[in-house]
Motif scaffolding. Structure first.
Motif, PDB file in Angstrom:
ATOM      1  N   LYS A 103      26.814  21.154 -14.440  1.00  0.00           N
ATOM      2  CA  LYS A 103      26.014  20.459 -13.738  1.00  0.00           C
ATOM      3  C   LYS A 103      25.246  19.614 -14.820  1.00  0.00           C
ATOM      4  O   LYS A 103      24.852  18.301 -14.409  1.00  0.00           O
ATOM      5  CB  LYS A 103      25.163  21.242 -12.884  1.00  0.00           C
ATOM      6  CG  LYS A 103      25.810  21.644 -11.698  1.00  0.00           C
ATOM      7  CD  LYS A 103      26.137  20.850 -10.468  1.00  0.00           C
ATOM      8  CE  LYS A 103      26.669  21.055  -9.329  1.00  0.00           C
ATOM      9  NZ  LYS A 103      28.000  20.604  -9.314  1.00  0.00           N
ATOM     10  N   VAL A 104      24.476  19.973 -15.579  1.00  0.00           N
ATOM     11  CA  VAL A 104      23.641  19.351 -16.625  1.00  0.00           C
ATOM     12  C   VAL A 104      24.397  18.277 -17.367  1.00  0.00           C
ATOM     13  O   VAL A 104      23.848  17.068 -17.366  1.00  0.00           O
ATOM     14  CB  VAL A 104      22.955  20.497 -17.625  1.00  0.00           C
ATOM     15  CG1 VAL A 104      22.166  19.640 -18.674  1.00  0.00           C
ATOM     16  CG2 VAL A 104      21.999  21.433 -16.838  1.00  0.00           C
ATOM     17  N   LEU A 105      25.624  18.695 -17.638  1.00  0.00           N
ATOM     18  CA  LEU A 105      26.559  17.770 -18.441  1.00  0.00           C
ATOM     19  C   LEU A 105      26.834  16.575 -17.703  1.00  0.00           C
ATOM     20  O   LEU A 105      26.764  15.192 -18.193  1.00  0.00           O
ATOM     21  CB  LEU A 105      27.726  18.406 -18.693  1.00  0.00           C
ATOM     22  CG  LEU A 105      28.717  17.616 -19.709  1.00  0.00           C
ATOM     23  CD1 LEU A 105      28.386  17.540 -21.060  1.00  0.00           C
ATOM     24  CD2 LEU A 105      29.996  18.429 -19.740  1.00  0.00           C
ATOM     25  N   LYS A 106      26.848  16.676 -16.277  1.00  0.00           N
ATOM     26  CA  LYS A 106      27.146  15.614 -15.263  1.00  0.00           C
ATOM     27  C   LYS A 106      25.982  15.017 -14.814  1.00  0.00           C
ATOM     28  O   LYS A 106      26.203  14.243 -13.797  1.00  0.00           O
ATOM     29  CB  LYS A 106      28.126  16.046 -14.418  1.00  0.00           C
ATOM     30  CG  LYS A 106      29.630  16.228 -15.124  1.00  0.00           C
ATOM     31  CD  LYS A 106      30.412  17.007 -13.884  1.00  0.00           C
ATOM     32  CE  LYS A 106      31.856  17.078 -14.339  1.00  0.00           C
ATOM     33  NZ  LYS A 106      32.714  17.453 -13.304  1.00  0.00           N
ATOM     34  N   VAL A 110      21.988  13.105 -18.527  1.00  0.00           N
ATOM     35  CA  VAL A 110      22.983  12.925 -19.524  1.00  0.00           C
ATOM     36  C   VAL A 110      23.585  11.579 -19.459  1.00  0.00           C
ATOM     37  O   VAL A 110      23.956  10.963 -20.655  1.00  0.00           O
ATOM     38  CB  VAL A 110      23.783  14.208 -19.534  1.00  0.00           C
ATOM     39  CG1 VAL A 110      25.212  13.860 -20.668  1.00  0.00           C
ATOM     40  CG2 VAL A 110      23.306  15.410 -20.043  1.00  0.00           C
ATOM     41  N   ARG A 111      23.942  11.283 -18.292  1.00  0.00           N
ATOM     42  CA  ARG A 111      24.651  10.025 -18.223  1.00  0.00           C
ATOM     43  C   ARG A 111      23.715   8.901 -18.861  1.00  0.00           C
ATOM     44  O   ARG A 111      24.541   7.796 -19.525  1.00  0.00           O
ATOM     45  CB  ARG A 111      24.975   9.778 -16.651  1.00  0.00           C
ATOM     46  CG  ARG A 111      26.034  10.666 -16.092  1.00  0.00           C
ATOM     47  CD  ARG A 111      26.099  10.836 -14.604  1.00  0.00           C
ATOM     48  NE  ARG A 111      26.570   9.186 -14.123  1.00  0.00           N
ATOM     49  CZ  ARG A 111      27.600   8.919 -13.816  1.00  0.00           C
ATOM     50  NH1 ARG A 111      28.629   9.900 -14.052  1.00  0.00           N
ATOM     51  NH2 ARG A 111      28.081   7.932 -13.512  1.00  0.00           N
ATOM     52  N   LYS A 112      22.531   8.982 -18.489  1.00  0.00           N
ATOM     53  CA  LYS A 112      21.591   7.773 -18.953  1.00  0.00           C
ATOM     54  C   LYS A 112      21.795   7.907 -20.622  1.00  0.00           C
ATOM     55  O   LYS A 112      21.969   6.654 -21.018  1.00  0.00           O
ATOM     56  CB  LYS A 112      20.221   8.039 -18.622  1.00  0.00           C
ATOM     57  CG  LYS A 112      19.610   7.318 -17.473  1.00  0.00           C
ATOM     58  CD  LYS A 112      18.334   7.282 -16.925  1.00  0.00           C
ATOM     59  CE  LYS A 112      18.270   6.867 -15.725  1.00  0.00           C
ATOM     60  NZ  LYS A 112      17.342   7.351 -15.222  1.00  0.00           N
ATOM     61  N   LEU A 113      21.741   8.893 -21.070  1.00  0.00           N
ATOM     62  CA  LEU A 113      21.876   8.928 -22.705  1.00  0.00           C
ATOM     63  C   LEU A 113      23.102   8.266 -22.994  1.00  0.00           C
ATOM     64  O   LEU A 113      23.179   7.659 -23.929  1.00  0.00           O
ATOM     65  CB  LEU A 113      21.933  10.451 -23.052  1.00  0.00           C
ATOM     66  CG  LEU A 113      20.433  11.126 -23.304  1.00  0.00           C
ATOM     67  CD1 LEU A 113      20.601  12.578 -23.487  1.00  0.00           C
ATOM     68  CD2 LEU A 113      19.603  10.310 -24.457  1.00  0.00           C
ATOM     69  N   VAL A 114      24.275   8.825 -22.349  1.00  0.00           N
ATOM     70  CA  VAL A 114      25.522   8.097 -22.480  1.00  0.00           C
ATOM     71  C   VAL A 114      25.635   6.524 -22.397  1.00  0.00           C
ATOM     72  O   VAL A 114      26.148   5.748 -23.301  1.00  0.00           O
ATOM     73  CB  VAL A 114      26.815   8.713 -21.783  1.00  0.00           C
ATOM     74  CG1 VAL A 114      27.879   8.127 -22.101  1.00  0.00           C
ATOM     75  CG2 VAL A 114      26.949  10.152 -22.120  1.00  0.00           C
ATOM     76  N   ALA A 157      25.511  13.596 -26.386  1.00  0.00           N
ATOM     77  CA  ALA A 157      24.478  13.488 -25.412  1.00  0.00           C
ATOM     78  C   ALA A 157      24.056  14.616 -24.709  1.00  0.00           C
ATOM     79  O   ALA A 157      22.893  14.894 -24.707  1.00  0.00           O
ATOM     80  CB  ALA A 157      25.020  12.381 -24.187  1.00  0.00           C
ATOM     81  N   TYR A 158      25.035  15.436 -24.463  1.00  0.00           N
ATOM     82  CA  TYR A 158      24.534  16.834 -23.811  1.00  0.00           C
ATOM     83  C   TYR A 158      23.637  17.600 -24.812  1.00  0.00           C
ATOM     84  O   TYR A 158      22.843  18.059 -24.511  1.00  0.00           O
ATOM     85  CB  TYR A 158      25.836  17.540 -23.315  1.00  0.00           C
ATOM     86  CG  TYR A 158      25.324  18.871 -23.015  1.00  0.00           C
ATOM     87  CD1 TYR A 158      24.915  19.289 -21.768  1.00  0.00           C
ATOM     88  CD2 TYR A 158      25.788  19.764 -23.660  1.00  0.00           C
ATOM     89  CE1 TYR A 158      24.356  20.492 -21.419  1.00  0.00           C
ATOM     90  CE2 TYR A 158      25.394  21.259 -23.491  1.00  0.00           C
ATOM     91  CZ  TYR A 158      25.067  21.565 -22.234  1.00  0.00           C
ATOM     92  OH  TYR A 158      24.605  22.999 -21.890  1.00  0.00           O
ATOM     93  N   ILE A 159      24.217  17.554 -26.089  1.00  0.00           N
ATOM     94  CA  ILE A 159      23.734  18.518 -27.130  1.00  0.00           C
ATOM     95  C   ILE A 159      22.257  18.156 -27.218  1.00  0.00           C
ATOM     96  O   ILE A 159      21.413  18.650 -27.500  1.00  0.00           O
ATOM     97  CB  ILE A 159      24.638  18.282 -28.207  1.00  0.00           C
ATOM     98  CG1 ILE A 159      25.595  19.272 -28.159  1.00  0.00           C
ATOM     99  CG2 ILE A 159      23.717  19.041 -29.550  1.00  0.00           C
ATOM    100  CD1 ILE A 159      26.825  19.053 -29.399  1.00  0.00           C
ATOM    101  N   GLU A 160      22.170  16.652 -27.488  1.00  0.00           N
ATOM    102  CA  GLU A 160      20.848  15.893 -27.692  1.00  0.00           C
ATOM    103  C   GLU A 160      19.832  16.298 -26.667  1.00  0.00           C
ATOM    104  O   GLU A 160      18.682  16.844 -26.709  1.00  0.00           O
ATOM    105  CB  GLU A 160      21.085  14.264 -27.746  1.00  0.00           C
ATOM    106  CG  GLU A 160      19.724  13.730 -28.120  1.00  0.00           C
ATOM    107  CD  GLU A 160      20.231  12.319 -28.256  1.00  0.00           C
ATOM    108  OE1 GLU A 160      21.293  11.810 -28.659  1.00  0.00           O
ATOM    109  OE2 GLU A 160      19.242  11.368 -28.093  1.00  0.00           O
TER     110      GLU A 160
END
Ligand SMILES: Nc1ncnc2c1ncn2[C@@H]1O[C@H](COP(=O)(O)OP(=O)(O)O)[C@@H](O)[C@H]1O
Ligand SMILES: [Mg+2]
Length: 575
Positions: A103-106, A110-114, A157-160
Motif C-alpha cells: 500500500k505504501v509503495l502505491k 511514493v508516486r510523487k517521488l516517482v 522511490a519506495y526505498i527513499e
C-alpha cells in the motif's frame, strides 16, 4: 407359414423388428449417446474451434508488443533497527505487514517521488509470495527500456521514502532525548548551586545530603547522551528496512502478445463452445436421427427396416436399385432384412397389398418399394409394383420402363390389365404397373370403385402387390389408397424427416384406419444409427459372417443362396 425357411420359429411380433436391431440400446442418454452427438455434429465443433482459435491468433498477431520489467524489493529490518528494538529480537514481517508495504509503495507520496524523477507515474503491478518478504514490482510498457526504468524508479522511490520516514523518526527521537539531557543539566546545575552555597561546613553537609541525587542525575544524563550518540550514528546508517535485491533489467521478450498461449486458451474455449453448440443444435434439431427416435415418437409402430444411406444415390439421375445391381452390398442386405420383416406380417393374416408412403416427398418411398420388390421377387414371390403416385410417378424410371400405359389407362378402361402390366427385365416374377398418363383429378380417380377392382384383380394374380404412394402430409392420396391396402409401411429418413411430421403422418393415417404395420428408417448413417449399419457380407470375411448370423442378418443370405423358387401355383383368391 413354413415357407419362410424356419423364421416362423422366431418370436412373432417384435421378432421382426428386433432381429434387425441386434443390440438395442435403450439408454440414449448415456455416454454413447453423447459421443454419437459429437460424431454427428463434429463439423460444428470443428468450425467453432477454428473460428475461436483463428480470431485469437489474429488478434494476438495484430496486437502491439508490450514488455514487462520487474524489480525485486526485499523488506528486512535493518541492523540499526535491532539496536532500537527493546527486546533485541528480529522483527519478522508477516504477510499483513507485506500488504501494508505494498500500500505504501502505491501511495501518493511514493508516486510523487516517482513523478519528480521521471516526469510521470506509470501504472505498476506488485506481486508478493507467502514464503518470503520480497515485493516484485512489474511495470509494462511498449518500450522495453521504459518498462525497466519505471520498475526501478518505483523501487528506489519506495526505498527513499522509507529511509526519509525512518530518519524523520530518529530525528524526532534525538530531539526528545536532547530535551531530556538539557532538562537534566538544569537539574544538576540547580543541585550544584545549592551545594556550593554557604560555609565549607555547610557545603559538606549539603554534599552528603544532595550528592547521591546529583550523581544519579549525572548517570542518567550519561545514559541519554550515549543514546543520543547512537541515534546520530543510526541516522547515517538508516536504510528504511528495504533493499533492492534485483533491479529490473531491460526485457527482450514481449509479455504480450503470446500467440501460443492465446491459441491454446482459445482452443480450450473454442472446444467448450463448440461442444456446447453441438448439443444445443442437437437439442433444437427435431429431425429423426435414430431408431430410438422413431420408437420414441411412434411407440406402437415397430421399425421393420433400417436402410443405410448410400453415398452416391442422391447424386445420380437414374436411381440405383442396389438390390439388383449389388446384391452383396449392405444396402441390399438391409432390404432383404426388411423383406423378412414384411414376410412376417403374413403370419397373422394374409398380407397381399402393401402400401409404402412417408410424411413428405423425397424420403425414399419409391427407393424402398423398388428394392423391396426385387428382394421379394428374388425370394420366389410373384410381385406387382403399382405406381399409385399419379402426381410424380417415378417407379418406372427405377426399372427403366415406360410410363405411357399404366394404372390410369386401366382405370379409364383404355387398356386391359394384362397389357398394362410390364414385366421387369431380368427380374422373374416381378411386374410393374406404371402410373400411366397423369389424370387431372388423382384423388377422385384413386377413390373410385374401379381402383378397388383393379387392385383386387392384381392381388388375385400376384403374391404381393406393392403400392407406391404420394406423401401423406401434402396430399390425401395416401390416406385414400390405405383403404385398399392390407399393410401400410411408413418411411422416414434419418436427418430429414421431422419428428412432428412423422407423428402427424401417423395420426392422419390412424384417423382413416390405415393398416399401419410398421416403419422403415431410411438413410441412416453410422453416426445416426448408433452403429447399426450393415457390413458388407462376403464369404471371406468369416468374422463378419459370424456376426451377421449372430445378429440374425444372415437370414436373407440363406435365401439368396438357394436356387430361386418357382412361382407358387395360385391358390385361389384369398381376398
Ligand atoms: N438410403 C438412401 N441413401 C441414399 N439416397 C437415398 C436413399 N433413399 C433414397 N435416396 C435418394 O433420395 C431421393 C428420393 O428418393 P425417392 O425414393 O424418389 O423418394 P420419394 O419416393 O419418397 O419421393 C432419390 O434420389 C434417392 O436416390
Ligand atoms: Mg416416389
Amino acid at each position: 407359414v413354413g415357407r419362410f425357411l424356419g423364421i416362423a420359429a422366431l418370436p412373432r411380433h417384435h421378432g421382426a423388428s428386433s432381429h434387425v436391431i441386434p443390440q438395442t440400446n435403450n439408454e440414449p442418454q448415456g455416454l454413447r449417446h453423447y459421443l454419437q452427438v459429437l460424431r454427428r455434429r463434429w463439423m460444428v465443433v470443428f468450425l467453432c474451434l477454428a473460428a475461436v482459435v483463428g480470431s485469437a491468433l489474429g488478434v494476438s498477431l495484430l496486437q502491439d508488443k508490450v514488455y514487462d520489467a520487474s524489480a525485486d524489493l526485499l523488506l528486512q529490518p535493518s541492523q540499526s533497527e535491532f539496536l532500537f528494538d527493546q527486546s533485541g529480537q528480529v522483527i519478522t514481517q508477516p504477510q499483513r505487514e507485506l500488504g501494508n508495504e505494498v500500500k505504501v509503495l502505491k501511495s501518493v507520496s511514493v508516486r510523487k517521488l516517482v513523478e519528480e524523477k521521471i516526469g510521470g507515474a506509470p501504472r505498476i503491478s506488485t506481486h508478493t509470495a507467502a514464503d518470503n518478504d520480497v515485493i516484485r514490482i512489474t511495470a509494462r510498457n511498449r518500450v522495453p527500456k521504459q518498462a525497466a526504468l519505471a520498475a526501478n524508479t518505483y523501487a528506489n522511490a519506495y526505498i527513499e521514502y522509507r529511509r526519509n520516514q525512518a530518519v524523520a523518526d530518529l530525528v524526532a527521537a534525538s530531539e526528545q532525548i536532547q530535551g531530556q539531557i538539557t532538562k537534566l543539566e538544569g537539574d544538576i546545575k540547580g543541585i550544584e548551586d545549592q551545594i556550593n552555597q554557604g560555609t565549607p561546613v555547610q557545603r559538606e553537609l549539603r554534599t552528603a545530603e544532595l550528592g547521591p541525587r546529583r550523581d544519579a542525575l549525572i548517570e542518567q544524563q550519561t545514559l541519554f547522551r550515549q543514546k543520543f550518540d547512537q541515534l546520530q550514528v543510526d541516522v547515517g546508517l538508516r536504510s528504511g528496512g528495504a533493499r533492492l535485491v534485483s533491479p529490473a533489467e531491460v526485457p527482450t521478450v514481449p509479455a504480450e502478445p503470446q500467440p501460443v498461449r492465446a491459441g491454446f486458451l482459445a482452443g480450450i474455449i473454442g472446444l467448450i463452445l463448440g461442444v456446447g453448440l453441438a448439443f444445443l443444435f442437437e437439442y433444437l434439431d427435431d429431425s429423426i436421427k435414430s431408431k430410438e427416435d422413431v420408437d420414441q415418437v411412434v411407440p406402437d409402430l415397430p421399425v421393420l427396416g433400417l436402410i443405410p444411406a448410400m453415398k452416391d444415390w442422391r447424386q445420380r439421375d437414374r436411381p440405383l436399385l442396389v438390390s439388383a445391381t449389388d446384391p452383396s452390398s449392405p444396402g441390399a442386405e438391409a432390404y432383404r432384412s426388411l423383406r423378412t420383416s414384411v414376410q412376417f406380417l403374413s403370419l397373422d393374416r394374409p398380407v397381399r397389398i402393401i402400401q409404402v408412403t412417408s410424411p413428405n416427398a423425397r424420403e425414399g418411398k419409391t427407393t424402398t418399394l423398388s428394392n423391396l420388390a426385387i428382394a421379394l421377387a428374388s425370394a420366389g414371390q410373384r410381385v406387382v409394383v403399382v405406381c399409385c403416385d399419379l402426381r410424380r410417378p417415378r417407379v418406372h424410371e427405377f426399372f427403366g420402363l415406360s410410363n405411357e400405359i399404366g394404372f390410369t389407362s386401366v382405370l379409364l378402361g383404355e387398356v386391359a390389365m394384362s397389357r398394362a402390366l410390364q414385366p421387369i427385365p431380368d427380374q422373374p416374377g416381378l411386374h410393374l404397373l406404371a402410373s400411366g398418363p397423369p389424370p387431372p383429378n388423382p384423388s377422385e380417380l384413386l377413390s373410385s370403385q374401379r381402383t378397388r377392382e383393379a387392385l383386387g384383380v392384381l392381388a388375385a394374380q400376384a403374391d404381393i402387390v406393392l403400392l407406391d404412394c404420394p406423401p401423406v402430409l401434402p396430399v390425401t392420396d395416401a390416406a385414400i389408397i390405405s383403404k385398399y391396402a392390407d399393410a401400410t409401411l411408413l418411411v422416414a429418413t434419418a436427418g430429414v424427416t421431422h419428428k412432428r411430421e412423422l407423428v402427424r403422418a401417423y395420426e392422419l393415417l390412424r384417423q382413416v384406419n390405415a393398416p399401419l404395420v410398421g416403419s422403415v428408417l431410411n438413410g441412416i448413417t453410422r453416426e445416426s444409427s448408433y452403429g447399426y449399419t450393415y457390413d458388407r457380407y462376403t464369404p471371406e470375411k468369416k468374422s463378419r459372417r459370424a456376426k451377421a448370423v449372430r445378429t440374425g442378418n444372415g437370414a436373407g443370405d440363406k435365401q439368396q443362396q438357394q436356387p430361386k423358387q418357382p412361382p407358387r401355383p395360385k391358390s385361389g383368391t384369398r381376398r
